[in-house]
Scaffold this motif. Structure first.
Motif, PDB file in Angstrom:
ATOM      1  N   GLY A 178       0.805  -1.215   0.000  1.00  0.00           N
ATOM      2  CA  GLY A 178       0.000   0.000   0.000  1.00  0.00           C
ATOM      3  C   GLY A 178       0.836   1.261   0.000  1.00  0.00           C
ATOM      4  O   GLY A 178       0.511   2.248  -0.679  1.00  0.00           O
ATOM      5  N   MET A 179       1.935   1.253   0.757  1.00  0.00           N
ATOM      6  CA  MET A 179       2.822   2.421   0.792  1.00  0.00           C
ATOM      7  C   MET A 179       3.507   2.622  -0.552  1.00  0.00           C
ATOM      8  O   MET A 179       3.652   3.757  -1.028  1.00  0.00           O
ATOM      9  CB  MET A 179       3.856   2.259   1.909  1.00  0.00           C
ATOM     10  N   LYS A 180       3.911   1.524  -1.200  1.00  0.00           N
ATOM     11  CA  LYS A 180       4.508   1.634  -2.536  1.00  0.00           C
ATOM     12  C   LYS A 180       3.507   2.242  -3.515  1.00  0.00           C
ATOM     13  O   LYS A 180       3.869   3.072  -4.353  1.00  0.00           O
ATOM     14  CB  LYS A 180       4.963   0.257  -3.028  1.00  0.00           C
ATOM     15  N   ASP A 192      -4.455   3.319 -13.225  1.00  0.00           N
ATOM     16  CA  ASP A 192      -4.784   1.996 -13.753  1.00  0.00           C
ATOM     17  C   ASP A 192      -4.805   0.974 -12.611  1.00  0.00           C
ATOM     18  O   ASP A 192      -3.768   0.498 -12.171  1.00  0.00           O
ATOM     19  CB  ASP A 192      -3.766   1.599 -14.827  1.00  0.00           C
ATOM     20  N   GLU A 193      -5.992   0.687 -12.109  1.00  0.00           N
ATOM     21  CA  GLU A 193      -6.208  -0.280 -11.025  1.00  0.00           C
ATOM     22  C   GLU A 193      -5.242  -0.082  -9.850  1.00  0.00           C
ATOM     23  O   GLU A 193      -4.504  -0.989  -9.470  1.00  0.00           O
ATOM     24  CB  GLU A 193      -6.120  -1.710 -11.575  1.00  0.00           C
ATOM     25  N   PRO A 194      -5.258   1.117  -9.232  1.00  0.00           N
ATOM     26  CA  PRO A 194      -4.274   1.425  -8.191  1.00  0.00           C
ATOM     27  C   PRO A 194      -4.492   0.705  -6.867  1.00  0.00           C
ATOM     28  O   PRO A 194      -3.615   0.745  -6.000  1.00  0.00           O
ATOM     29  CB  PRO A 194      -4.419   2.935  -8.012  1.00  0.00           C
ATOM     30  N   THR A 195      -5.639   0.035  -6.674  1.00  0.00           N
ATOM     31  CA  THR A 195      -5.903  -0.606  -5.377  1.00  0.00           C
ATOM     32  C   THR A 195      -5.784  -2.127  -5.427  1.00  0.00           C
ATOM     33  O   THR A 195      -6.125  -2.801  -4.452  1.00  0.00           O
ATOM     34  CB  THR A 195      -7.313  -0.238  -4.863  1.00  0.00           C
ATOM     35  N   PRO A 225      -7.014  -3.168   3.114  1.00  0.00           N
ATOM     36  CA  PRO A 225      -8.186  -2.273   3.127  1.00  0.00           C
ATOM     37  C   PRO A 225      -7.870  -0.841   3.560  1.00  0.00           C
ATOM     38  O   PRO A 225      -8.440   0.106   3.016  1.00  0.00           O
ATOM     39  CB  PRO A 225      -9.134  -2.952   4.120  1.00  0.00           C
ATOM     40  N   GLN A 226      -6.969  -0.666   4.535  1.00  0.00           N
ATOM     41  CA  GLN A 226      -6.639   0.680   5.004  1.00  0.00           C
ATOM     42  C   GLN A 226      -5.958   1.496   3.904  1.00  0.00           C
ATOM     43  O   GLN A 226      -6.291   2.661   3.682  1.00  0.00           O
ATOM     44  CB  GLN A 226      -5.733   0.600   6.243  1.00  0.00           C
TER      45      GLN A 226
END
Length: 202
Positions: free
Chosen positions: A138-140, A159-162, A167-168
């Motif tokens: 997530g940090m990256k 482009d699909e960043p998640t 979840p956080q």
């Protein structure tokens, strides 16, 4: 004014038609989401808009500039957050942003100030001197987003960043998208999560 406009866009790889006559637009200040499963052609469409692929037919425009005829103007108005992490793991987060900022033509105090602002935006100021290779997924992703924002582009493509994050971190990215939009940025957001598209899109 239309910030993003795609007209009759087509892309073939041999016999495979990956993009088949796509048309859409987003006005300035809107969030437009491309929703679809893996393999639907979202990333191919994004690659054409961002100048990484030439279309087989049709054209796309960013702030009125054609990706086929004026790609340099397109790139100066565009920030792209790719699906894959595009960072140097052996460099610190700050060193990564300084490097990419120079690639955008930023220098000196302007670059330093912008990097400081971006770390506030992604809420990683206290970790900016740590190597990216030690960061969570997530940090990256958040640093990856920061790279795309360095030159204050009018349009940002995500482009699909998640994909593949906790979840956080996902919540933080979605909130960041909304804040960017509140500040006037136009966003093109690709996802295969219907709830994300429903929450974000105009």
């Amino acid at each position: 004014m239309k910030a993003i406009e795609v007209k009759e866009l087509k892309k073939s790889f041999g016999d495979l038609q990956a993009v088949r006559g796509v048309d859409f637009f987003a006005n300035q200040g809107e969030i437009l989401s491309l929703l679809g499963p893996n393999g639907a052609g979202k990333s191919t469409t994004i690659s054409i808009i961002s100048g990484l692929l030439q279309p087989s037919a049709g054209d796309a425009f960013i702030m009125g500039h054609s990706v086929t005829r004026d790609p340099k103007a397109v790139k100066s108005n565009l920030g792209v957050v790719p699906q894959e992490i595009a960072l140097y793991p052996d460099l610190s987060a700050r060193e990564n942003l300084l490097f990419w900022g120079k690639m955008y033509g930023l220098r000196g105090n302007t670059l330093k100030q912008r990097v400081d602002e971006i770390f506030e935006t992604i809420d990683l100021t206290d970790r900016q001197k740590d190597k990216v290779g030690k960061f969570s997924g997530g940090m990256k992703r958040r640093v990856n987003i920061a790279v795309a924002l360095l030159h204050k582009p009018a349009v940002v493509i995500m482009d699909e960043p998640t994909v593949g994050i906790d979840p956080q971190s996902r919540r933080h990215i979605l909130d960041s998208v909304k804040e960017l939009n509140r500040l006037g940025t136009t966003l093109l957001y690709t996802t295969h999560y219907m709830e994300e598209a429903a929450e974000l899109s105009d």
